[in-house]
Scaffold this active site. Structure first.
Site, PDB file in Angstrom:
ATOM      1  N   GLY A   1       0.825  -1.200   0.000  1.00  0.00           N
ATOM      2  CA  GLY A   1       0.000   0.000   0.000  1.00  0.00           C
ATOM      3  C   GLY A   1       0.865   1.258   0.000  1.00  0.00           C
ATOM      4  O   GLY A   1       1.999   1.258  -0.471  1.00  0.00           O
ATOM      5  N   PHE A   2       0.275   2.324   0.583  1.00  0.00           N
ATOM      6  CA  PHE A   2       0.955   3.618   0.608  1.00  0.00           C
ATOM      7  C   PHE A   2       1.938   3.672   1.761  1.00  0.00           C
ATOM      8  O   PHE A   2       1.732   4.386   2.727  1.00  0.00           O
ATOM      9  CB  PHE A   2      -0.100   4.713   0.795  1.00  0.00           C
ATOM     10  CG  PHE A   2      -0.226   5.636  -0.386  1.00  0.00           C
ATOM     11  CD1 PHE A   2       0.907   6.215  -0.935  1.00  0.00           C
ATOM     12  CD2 PHE A   2      -1.463   5.923  -0.941  1.00  0.00           C
ATOM     13  CE1 PHE A   2       0.801   7.069  -2.019  1.00  0.00           C
ATOM     14  CE2 PHE A   2      -1.582   6.776  -2.025  1.00  0.00           C
ATOM     15  CZ  PHE A   2      -0.443   7.349  -2.564  1.00  0.00           C
ATOM     16  N   HIS A   3       3.004   2.916   1.720  1.00  0.00           N
ATOM     17  CA  HIS A   3       3.965   2.995   2.819  1.00  0.00           C
ATOM     18  C   HIS A   3       5.015   4.046   2.468  1.00  0.00           C
ATOM     19  O   HIS A   3       4.853   4.818   1.535  1.00  0.00           O
ATOM     20  CB  HIS A   3       4.558   1.618   3.130  1.00  0.00           C
ATOM     21  CG  HIS A   3       5.446   1.085   2.063  1.00  0.00           C
ATOM     22  ND1 HIS A   3       6.806   1.167   2.127  1.00  0.00           N
ATOM     23  CD2 HIS A   3       5.148   0.482   0.899  1.00  0.00           C
ATOM     24  CE1 HIS A   3       7.312   0.628   1.030  1.00  0.00           C
ATOM     25  NE2 HIS A   3       6.335   0.200   0.272  1.00  0.00           N
ATOM     26  N   MET A   4       6.066   4.061   3.228  1.00  0.00           N
ATOM     27  CA  MET A   4       7.086   5.108   3.110  1.00  0.00           C
ATOM     28  C   MET A   4       7.559   5.394   1.678  1.00  0.00           C
ATOM     29  O   MET A   4       7.477   6.514   1.209  1.00  0.00           O
ATOM     30  CB  MET A   4       8.270   4.680   3.979  1.00  0.00           C
ATOM     31  CG  MET A   4       9.350   5.702   4.021  1.00  0.00           C
ATOM     32  SD  MET A   4       8.999   6.912   5.292  1.00  0.00           S
ATOM     33  CE  MET A   4      10.606   7.616   5.470  1.00  0.00           C
TER      34      MET A   4
END
Lengths: 88, 537
Positions: A13-16
């Protein structure tokens, strides 16, 4: 304002890292970008907002762009999200 | 002796160096003007950037690119326009630069720390690190210099921030002890990357231990021995030497075949839980994957994974293993593992209840998606399908029928697929007892010793009153294993093992003697397992 719905495909997903790349790309545009997730608004130019929203694989999001270059901005956002940020 | 969590293997013997937290009290700082405060904040941010860049370079050489990237992320976080505008607004509202940085960072810290996700909690510690650095720079304090500690130091701190760990000189640091953090914390990951033994979550370590105390740190068990005797020092020095020699000695088994002295070739595989772990198996010299648990795909989310998502994960592993065997176990869940959207009811006895293949056969739509994804992935590598918790022949037949339905659909759609060989996990006494019959229905067995031991001995290993009975060496368990192997051999099918026992060096000679073909173990045990096999007659 232009907007489009997406489902996050990449596993993390929208991680770092994706958030970092995404914010960098979006900051080129003068328009504002808002990512709606679970009924909350998140500034698409803010890595902190994006990460804190904890959008994972399978998350259903709506991206809204508004401003002079909204069309181009949304097009690039769509490409990045649909490519899973180049991740699996 | 102090007890913590063993987070990085090895034994460290040395003298304590306590790393005190700096006092970041800014209550004496007086507000000047908005311009002045903003200028000070700006300067601190610039200094932070320069300092961080230097640390990133240091970390690249001491721990590797991946660890350095975490620290690089701090720069992106601080550049965040939202964060910056919040800080600037606070200063306009009359806060000092210190108070403003503190308030904004704390707000984000709480936001991240409150999320039920390990990765997000790690980000919280990153933000605390940024906050502390900014306050330190604003207050004009010097950073604690960890790089200058003498040889043989055991570093003791409440916690190590990424910026602190970047300064650790692994030549001089023999062990790390912290008061907080677990095996997945930043300190733990770095300690393992640098090969420094570590005991984390040791309560009150910084107050109980004094600077200069002699210490022994057992990074396996998470124990810290204070004022050890000469005998203890000698004992652990010898242990550390043996550990390092053993680690070095195992390297010769990398890339070697797993073959006994009499020339019988065995297979040593790795167990994985996530697609990306396949790399871990390859890096540890594994010849294939003997157990890919698929539960992770279904957990920590609010709806079931699509066939496409599953196909991605399975085919990624199949491709990464490049033609090597990959045994994928179908969904093994039950009332004990809460997956809300599956709506499995809580049960009195989840281990004897509605779980694994029993659940899947009653939820055919869900199971067919997984089977279809597996058949499609099989097109891209040597994929085998394994059914968990089998207790009767009917279950195997039920799965076979579903596979036939999937094959017919894929055929009609023209979707590429391959018939993947089907096997069962032998992890119940009933499966072991009918293993002669099961062997006629499937193409391989894999003995799951963890559950087989629990179910055979009728014991809950988590219950301290009965856990002594949880023992794979109990004759009943050994007989079940032997019987399963013999029945597989008689039918001419492959038989493997994927529980902890497969890596047990005391059991391996017996398993080899009975004819076990494949040993699937955690990636870090692959080389030791191969060595044990090579030493068998």
């Amino acid at each position: 304002m232009v907007s489009q719905d997406f489902v996050l495909k990449n596993k993390m997903g929208f991680h770092m890292r994706p958030a970092q790349d995404f914010v960098k790309a979006m900051s080129k545009y003068s328009s504002d970008i808002n990512i709606k997730f679970n009924g909350k608004d998140n500034n698409g130019k803010s890595i902190m907002n994006i990460m804190a929203a904890c959008m994972k694989c399978g998350a259903e999001i709506t991206v809204e762009c508004s401003g002079d270059d909204e069309e181009a901005m949304l097009a690039e956002a769509a490409e990045m999200i649909e490519n899973g940020f180049g991740e699996e | 002796m102090l007890q913590g969590i063993g987070a990085s293997q090895g034994y460290g013997i040395g003298k304590a160096v306590i790393i005190e937290d700096l006092s970041l009290d800014y209550s004496a700082v007086k507000y000047t003007s908005a311009e002045e405060e903003k200028a000070r904040l700006q300067k601190a941010m610039e200094d932070f950037t320069v300092e961080t860049r230097v640390m990133v370079e240091k970390l690249k050489s001491s721990a590797g690119e991946k660890e350095a990237a975490i620290l690089e992320g701090h720069l992106t976080m601080l550049e965040d326009p939202f964060m910056q505008s919040q800080m600037s607004d606070n200063i306009d509202a009359g806060m000092t630069a210190e108070a403003s940085a503190d308030t904004v960072c704390t707000m984000f810290y709480e936001m991240f720390a409150g999320v039920d996700d390990e990765m997000m909690r790690q980000r919280a510690s990153d933000i605390k690190d940024i906050k502390d650095s900014l306050l330190r720079l604003l207050l004009g304090l010097n950073n604690i210099d960890i790089s200058a500690v003498p040889k043989g130091s055991v570093l003791i701190a409440k916690d190590f921030t990424p910026s602190m760990t970047s300064q650790i000189n692994k030549e001089n640091v023999v062990a790390i002890v912290t008061e907080v953090g677990g095996v997945t914390s930043h300190s733990a990951i770095l300690a393992r990357a640098m090969g420094i033994p570590a005991a984390l979550s040791v309560l009150n370590a910084t107050s109980v231990i004094s600077d200069g105390d002699s210490l022994i740190v057992d990074g396996f068990k998470g124990k810290v021995y204070t004022s050890p005797s000469d005998d203890e020092v000698a004992e652990f020095t010898a242990k550390q030497k043996a550990y390092l020699e053993d680690k070095e000695g195992l390297k010769v088994y990398f890339g070697k075949p797993s073959v006994t002295k009499s020339g019988v070739v065995k297979k040593v595989y790795g167990n994985i839980g996530k697609a990306e772990d396949a790399q871990n198996v390859i890096q540890n010299g594994g010849e294939g994957i003997g157990l890919f648990r698929t539960e992770f795909l279904f957990m920590d989310r609010d709806r079931e994974p699509t066939e496409e998502e599953q196909f991605e994960a399975y085919s990624t592993v199949a491709k990464a293993m490049d033609g090597k065997e990959v045994i994928i176990r179908t969904l093994d869940i039950g009332g004990d593992k809460a997956i809300d959207y599956l709506k499995i009811e809580r049960e009195e006895n989840p281990f004897l209840g509605f779980r694994a293949v029993r659940y899947c056969l009653k939820n055919k739509d869900l199971y067919k998606k997984q089977l279809r994804a597996l058949l499609r992935a099989a097109y891209y590598g040597d994929v085998k399908i394994m059914i968990p918790l089998v207790t009767s022949l009917d279950e195997v037949k039920g799965v076979k029928d579903l596979i036939e339905e999937c094959v017919a659909e894929l055929e009609a759609e023209g979707t590429p697929y391959k018939r993947a060989p089907l096997g069962v996990m032998i992890e119940t006494p009933s499966a072991a007892i009918i293993s002669d019959l099961l062997a006629k229905e499937v193409e391989f067995f894999s003995i799951g010793t963890n559950d087989l031991t629990g179910y055979t001995m009728a014991v809950d290993r988590g219950n301290a009153n009965v856990s002594h009975l949880y023992d794979t060496f109990q004759p009943a368990v050994l007989r079940a294993i032997e019987m399963t192997i013999k029945n597989a051999k008689a039918a001419g099918i492959m038989v493997g093992m994927c529980g902890e026992a497969a890596a047990d060096e005391n059991l391996i000679p017996k398993l080899v003697e009975w004819g076990l073909d494949e040993f699937s173990v955690t990636p870090s045990s692959i080389l030791a397992t191969r060595r044990a096999i090579c030493e068998c007659e």
